[in-house]
Each structure stands twice: as structure tokens, then as C-alpha cells.
Design an enzyme around this catalytic site. Structure first.
Site, PDB file in Angstrom:
ATOM      1  N   GLY A  50      37.043  44.348  31.022  1.00 45.06           N
ATOM      2  CA  GLY A  50      37.567  44.789  32.321  1.00 45.06           C
ATOM      3  C   GLY A  50      38.942  45.425  32.178  1.00 45.06           C
ATOM      4  O   GLY A  50      39.834  45.169  32.986  1.00 45.06           O
ATOM      5  N   SER A  87      39.768  48.658  32.395  1.00 43.59           N
ATOM      6  CA  SER A  87      39.932  50.014  32.951  1.00 43.59           C
ATOM      7  C   SER A  87      40.978  50.082  34.054  1.00 43.59           C
ATOM      8  O   SER A  87      41.508  51.149  34.349  1.00 43.59           O
ATOM      9  CB  SER A  87      38.585  50.535  33.471  1.00 43.59           C
ATOM     10  OG  SER A  87      38.091  49.701  34.502  1.00 43.59           O
ATOM     11  N   ARG A  88      41.274  48.942  34.698  1.00 42.09           N
ATOM     12  CA  ARG A  88      42.256  48.968  35.800  1.00 42.09           C
ATOM     13  C   ARG A  88      42.854  47.565  35.976  1.00 42.09           C
ATOM     14  O   ARG A  88      42.447  46.615  35.314  1.00 42.09           O
ATOM     15  CB  ARG A  88      41.588  49.430  37.101  1.00 42.09           C
ATOM     16  CG  ARG A  88      40.452  48.548  37.544  1.00 42.09           C
ATOM     17  CD  ARG A  88      39.892  48.998  38.897  1.00 42.09           C
ATOM     18  NE  ARG A  88      39.035  47.973  39.448  1.00 42.09           N
ATOM     19  CZ  ARG A  88      37.703  48.013  39.440  1.00 42.09           C
ATOM     20  NH1 ARG A  88      37.076  49.044  38.930  1.00 42.09           N
ATOM     21  NH2 ARG A  88      37.002  47.017  39.957  1.00 42.09           N
ATOM     22  N   VAL A 134      29.428  42.276  31.315  1.00 41.39           N
ATOM     23  CA  VAL A 134      29.672  41.052  30.543  1.00 41.39           C
ATOM     24  C   VAL A 134      28.728  39.910  30.929  1.00 41.39           C
ATOM     25  O   VAL A 134      28.627  38.921  30.199  1.00 41.39           O
ATOM     26  CB  VAL A 134      31.149  40.571  30.657  1.00 41.39           C
ATOM     27  CG1 VAL A 134      32.108  41.574  30.016  1.00 41.39           C
ATOM     28  CG2 VAL A 134      31.527  40.261  32.097  1.00 41.39           C
ATOM     29  N   SER A 145      42.239  31.596  37.549  1.00 40.15           N
ATOM     30  CA  SER A 145      42.938  31.977  38.780  1.00 40.15           C
ATOM     31  C   SER A 145      43.651  30.747  39.312  1.00 40.15           C
ATOM     32  O   SER A 145      43.196  29.616  39.100  1.00 40.15           O
ATOM     33  CB  SER A 145      41.934  32.470  39.835  1.00 40.15           C
ATOM     34  OG  SER A 145      42.564  32.508  41.114  1.00 40.15           O
ATOM     35  N   TYR A 193      33.627  31.884  43.445  1.00 42.58           N
ATOM     36  CA  TYR A 193      34.747  32.353  42.611  1.00 42.58           C
ATOM     37  C   TYR A 193      35.581  31.162  42.119  1.00 42.58           C
ATOM     38  O   TYR A 193      35.880  31.047  40.933  1.00 42.58           O
ATOM     39  CB  TYR A 193      35.594  33.314  43.436  1.00 42.58           C
ATOM     40  CG  TYR A 193      36.746  33.974  42.712  1.00 42.58           C
ATOM     41  CD1 TYR A 193      36.555  35.112  41.936  1.00 42.58           C
ATOM     42  CD2 TYR A 193      38.048  33.482  42.835  1.00 42.58           C
ATOM     43  CE1 TYR A 193      37.623  35.740  41.295  1.00 42.58           C
ATOM     44  CE2 TYR A 193      39.117  34.096  42.197  1.00 42.58           C
ATOM     45  CZ  TYR A 193      38.904  35.225  41.431  1.00 42.58           C
ATOM     46  OH  TYR A 193      39.963  35.850  40.803  1.00 42.58           O
ATOM     47  N   LYS A 223      36.126  29.921  38.325  1.00 40.89           N
ATOM     48  CA  LYS A 223      37.458  29.876  37.707  1.00 40.89           C
ATOM     49  C   LYS A 223      37.789  28.462  37.210  1.00 40.89           C
ATOM     50  O   LYS A 223      38.467  28.298  36.197  1.00 40.89           O
ATOM     51  CB  LYS A 223      38.514  30.383  38.689  1.00 40.89           C
ATOM     52  CG  LYS A 223      38.388  31.886  39.005  1.00 40.89           C
ATOM     53  CD  LYS A 223      38.443  32.741  37.764  1.00 40.89           C
ATOM     54  CE  LYS A 223      38.619  34.218  38.055  1.00 40.89           C
ATOM     55  NZ  LYS A 223      38.594  35.035  36.824  1.00 40.89           N
ATOM     56  N   ILE A 229      47.820  39.002  42.768  1.00 35.92           N
ATOM     57  CA  ILE A 229      48.380  40.151  42.047  1.00 35.92           C
ATOM     58  C   ILE A 229      47.876  41.422  42.725  1.00 35.92           C
ATOM     59  O   ILE A 229      46.704  41.491  43.140  1.00 35.92           O
ATOM     60  CB  ILE A 229      47.923  40.131  40.563  1.00 35.92           C
ATOM     61  CG1 ILE A 229      48.212  38.771  39.912  1.00 35.92           C
ATOM     62  CG2 ILE A 229      48.583  41.267  39.783  1.00 35.92           C
ATOM     63  CD1 ILE A 229      49.655  38.342  39.896  1.00 35.92           C
TER      64      ILE A 229
HETATM   65  P1  NAI Z   1      40.063  44.648  39.242  1.00 35.79           P
HETATM   66  O1  NAI Z   1      38.969  44.637  40.231  1.00 35.79           O
HETATM   67  O2  NAI Z   1      41.263  45.473  39.483  1.00 35.79           O
HETATM   68  O3  NAI Z   1      39.480  45.057  37.792  1.00 35.79           O
HETATM   69  C1  NAI Z   1      38.316  44.428  37.312  1.00 35.79           C
HETATM   70  C2  NAI Z   1      37.930  44.986  35.965  1.00 35.79           C
HETATM   71  O4  NAI Z   1      36.772  44.266  35.509  1.00 35.79           O
HETATM   72  C3  NAI Z   1      37.529  46.461  35.996  1.00 35.79           C
HETATM   73  O5  NAI Z   1      37.883  47.051  34.755  1.00 35.79           O
HETATM   74  C4  NAI Z   1      36.004  46.399  36.114  1.00 35.79           C
HETATM   75  O6  NAI Z   1      35.347  47.558  35.584  1.00 35.79           O
HETATM   76  C5  NAI Z   1      35.718  45.191  35.268  1.00 35.79           C
HETATM   77  N1  NAI Z   1      34.463  44.511  35.574  1.00 35.79           N
HETATM   78  C6  NAI Z   1      34.050  43.992  36.758  1.00 35.79           C
HETATM   79  N2  NAI Z   1      32.846  43.423  36.611  1.00 35.79           N
HETATM   80  C7  NAI Z   1      32.492  43.605  35.326  1.00 35.79           C
HETATM   81  C8  NAI Z   1      31.357  43.240  34.559  1.00 35.79           C
HETATM   82  N3  NAI Z   1      30.323  42.581  35.099  1.00 35.79           N
HETATM   83  N4  NAI Z   1      31.317  43.584  33.257  1.00 35.79           N
HETATM   84  C9  NAI Z   1      32.358  44.244  32.693  1.00 35.79           C
HETATM   85  N5  NAI Z   1      33.457  44.601  33.345  1.00 35.79           N
HETATM   86  C10 NAI Z   1      33.520  44.287  34.653  1.00 35.79           C
HETATM   87  O7  NAI Z   1      40.446  43.099  39.039  1.00 35.79           O
HETATM   88  P2  NAI Z   1      41.843  42.400  38.674  1.00 35.79           P
HETATM   89  O8  NAI Z   1      42.514  42.013  39.923  1.00 35.79           O
HETATM   90  O9  NAI Z   1      42.570  43.200  37.673  1.00 35.79           O
HETATM   91  O10 NAI Z   1      41.331  41.043  38.018  1.00 35.79           O
HETATM   92  C11 NAI Z   1      41.206  40.853  36.614  1.00 35.79           C
HETATM   93  C12 NAI Z   1      40.933  39.377  36.346  1.00 35.79           C
HETATM   94  O11 NAI Z   1      42.003  38.576  36.845  1.00 35.79           O
HETATM   95  C13 NAI Z   1      39.658  38.853  37.014  1.00 35.79           C
HETATM   96  O12 NAI Z   1      39.033  37.919  36.161  1.00 35.79           O
HETATM   97  C14 NAI Z   1      40.188  38.179  38.259  1.00 35.79           C
HETATM   98  O13 NAI Z   1      39.316  37.188  38.734  1.00 35.79           O
HETATM   99  C15 NAI Z   1      41.478  37.599  37.720  1.00 35.79           C
HETATM  100  N6  NAI Z   1      42.459  37.290  38.755  1.00 35.79           N
HETATM  101  C16 NAI Z   1      42.937  38.266  39.589  1.00 35.79           C
HETATM  102  C17 NAI Z   1      43.857  37.946  40.574  1.00 35.79           C
HETATM  103  C18 NAI Z   1      44.415  38.970  41.516  1.00 35.79           C
HETATM  104  O14 NAI Z   1      45.098  38.560  42.463  1.00 35.79           O
HETATM  105  N7  NAI Z   1      44.177  40.252  41.347  1.00 35.79           N
HETATM  106  C19 NAI Z   1      44.350  36.564  40.732  1.00 35.79           C
HETATM  107  C20 NAI Z   1      43.784  35.634  39.809  1.00 35.79           C
HETATM  108  C21 NAI Z   1      42.871  35.993  38.860  1.00 35.79           C
END
Ligand code: NAI
Length: 251
Positions: free
Chosen positions: A15, A17-18, A67, A145, A158, A162, A191
Site C-alpha cells: 500500500g 502508492s499514497r 494483499v 491503529s 476494522y 487492528k 492521520i
Molecule cells: P490510504 O487509503 O491513503 O492508502 C491505502 C494504500 O493501501 C493504497 O496504496 C492502496 O492502494 C493500498 N491498498 C488498499 N487495499 C489494498 C489491498 N487489498 N492490497 C494491496 N494494497 C491495498 O490509507 P492510509 O491512511 O495511508 O492507511 C495506511 C495504513 O495505516 C492502513 O493499514 C490503515 O488502516 C492504517 N492507519 C491509518 C490511519 C489514518 O488515520 N489514516 C490511522 C491508523 C491506521
């Protein structure tokens, strides 16, 4: 300050890409690592990330990989290692959030959220673990998380996933530490990424009003924790869950 800290290392970031994964990939590249990322349906931004890694003088690699599918994670790990070399650092970051009240959660939603997070991390780690064991070193960093620590409404799948990630981290840490591999988790607070932007401006304003830090966190602030765990300064963290969360939950 981090320059050279990961020189010669190869990192895989799911994940990437962003959002948080992208920030981690860039921080690792700036610290000297070659970086492979996977994504789901985000090829354009994945290509931009690879360009950004290359612009930092490192090798980058990106591939699409769901994944939740263990065969796909094995194929991604094999392709990434063929492109960049053996994996020294794995960041299990890919995630999704499907929200809704508990009584309405379908089996399909439950399975998807659990599979992406729990099954995904488990088998992604397994795909690189044997190589790390053979080399006697490695770092595995799992994105949990702060919601696993404090809970929250309308996110039972979720939060369940986690919580399982923290359990997985601690249990694998027992097996991995004697083999020179440190397994740890990061449990971020809210975040600013696409994942949270989807919740809208009212939610954001509510967080800014209530959280001790007075703001959402930035992806770079989570990358800093990942860098700590991935580098030599992280060698004494074993099965830990670090939670940069702006005071949302004190852990
Ligand atoms: P995001 O939505 O900005 O990015 C998600 C990334 O995961 C993208 O690159 C997407 O292509 C990839 N992705 C999604 N499903 C996928 C799959 N089945 N197989 C492969 N790649 C996949 O998410 P963000 O906010 O950057 O979150 C990243 C991690 O941090 C996640 O595990 C999220 O649960 C965790 N997290 C995020 C928080 C937040 O407030 N943004 C807080 C706590 C944890």
C-alpha cells in the site's frame, strides 16, 4: 539526520502508492534504501512514487497486488526481490476501512476487512520470512491503529482486524527475535490521508477540537516512527506497538 541509515537495504512497503505507505517509502529511500511497493488499483500514483524514489538516487519497484490473496503476496515478494534483492525490511501497511453500525455488517464486509489486514499481513510476512531467517536479520513493521487500543463506533471489523494485528505482531515476535528479526507494530492516531479524508470536514473539525495535539497527524510523522523501527535504533524493540496519536489514547 536519517541519511544513510538504511543504505544498502531493500524495503517492501504494501500500500505504498499514497498516504502513510507513500511517506514511509519516501523516508526509507531518503535514508538510502531501495524500495518496492504494491498497491490496489492505484497504478498512476504507484508510478509517481517509483519516480520519486528514483529521484532520490535509489531503485524503486511497484506492482499491483491484492494483499488479501496469499498467492498474490508471494508473487509480489518474488518479483520485488528479483528486481531489488533480498528483503531486509517489510512494512505491512496496506489497509481499508469499511464503516457502518455493527448490526449491519455483512459477512462480505467482515471477510474483506479481515482478509486485507490480518490474512494479508500474515502471508506477506511469511513470503519474506524464510529469507530473513536464512540471513539472520530483518525487520517486520505492521500498521495497526490506535482504534485497536481505544475502540470506536461503527468500525467493528476494522477495530477487530487492528487488534488481531497487535496479537500477530507479539506472537511472531517471539519466534522471530531469536533469529535476528524484529517484529513491531505502529498504531497511528488520525492521520490526514485519503482514508480519513473520506470522513469529511465535520469529522476533521471534531478531531481538531478534541484531540490533545489539536490537529490530525501527517503521514511523515508515522514514517518517522517506521524509520526508527527499521533502522539500527529499532533493534531493541521486540513485539512493541508504538502509537504516535496526538494524545488520542495514552498507551
Ligand atoms: P490510504 O487509503 O491513503 O492508502 C491505502 C494504500 O493501501 C493504497 O496504496 C492502496 O492502494 C493500498 N491498498 C488498499 N487495499 C489494498 C489491498 N487489498 N492490497 C494491496 N494494497 C491495498 O490509507 P492510509 O491512511 O495511508 O492507511 C495506511 C495504513 O495505516 C492502513 O493499514 C490503515 O488502516 C492504517 N492507519 C491509518 C490511519 C489514518 O488515520 N489514516 C490511522 C491508523 C491506521
Amino acid at each position: 539526520m536519517s541519511e544513510g541509515m538504511l543504505r544498502g537495504k531493500v524495503a517492501l512497503v504494501t500500500g505504498g502508492s499514497r498516504g502513510i505507505g507513500r511517506a514511509i517509502a519516501l523516508a526509507f529511500a531518503e535514508a538510502g534504501a531501495d524500495v518496492a511497493i504494491c498497491h490496489l488499483g492505484d497504478a498512476e500514483r504507484a508510478a509517481t512514487l517509483v519516480q520519486a524514489v528514483t529521484a532520490r538516487g535509489r531503485h524503486g519497484f511497484a506492482a499491483e497486488c491484492d494483499v488479501a490473496d496469499p498467492a498474490a503476496t508471494r508473487a509480489f515478494a518474488a518479483a520485488a526481490e528479483a528486481a531489488l534483492g533480498p528483503c531486509d525490511i517489510l512494512v505491512n501497511n496496506a489497509g481499508i476501512n469499511l464503516r457502518g453500525p455493527f448490526e449491519g455488517v455483512t459477512e462480505e464486509v467482515y471477510d474483506r476487512v479481515i482478509d486485507v489486514h490480518v490474512k494479508g499481513m500474515f502471508f506477506m510476512a511469511q513470503a519474506v520470512y524464510a529469507g530473513m531467517v536464512a540471513r539472520g536479520r530483518g525487520k517486520i513493521i505492521n500498521l495497526a491503529s490506535q482504534l485497536a487500543l481505544k475502540g470506536g463506533p461503527d468500525i467493528t471489523p476494522y477495530g477487530t482486524a487492528k487488534g488481531a494485528i497487535i496479537g500477530f505482531t507479539r506472537n511472531l515476535a517471539w519466534e522471530a527475535a531469536p533469529k535476528g528479526i524484529q517484529v513491531n507494530a505502529i498504531a497511528p492516531g488520525p492521520i490526514e490521508t485519503d482514508l480519513t479524508r473520506a470522513r469529511g470536514p465535520e469529522w476533521k473539525a471534531m478531531i481538531e477540537r478534541t484531540i490533545l495535539a489539536g490537529r490530525l497527524g501527517r503521514p511523515e510523522e508515522i514514517a518517522a516512527t517506521a524509520l526508527l523501527l527499521a533502522g539500527p535504533g529499532g533493534d531493541y524493540y521486540v513485539g512493541a506497538t508504538l502509537s504516535p496519536n496526538g494524545g488520542d489514547v495514552m498507551h
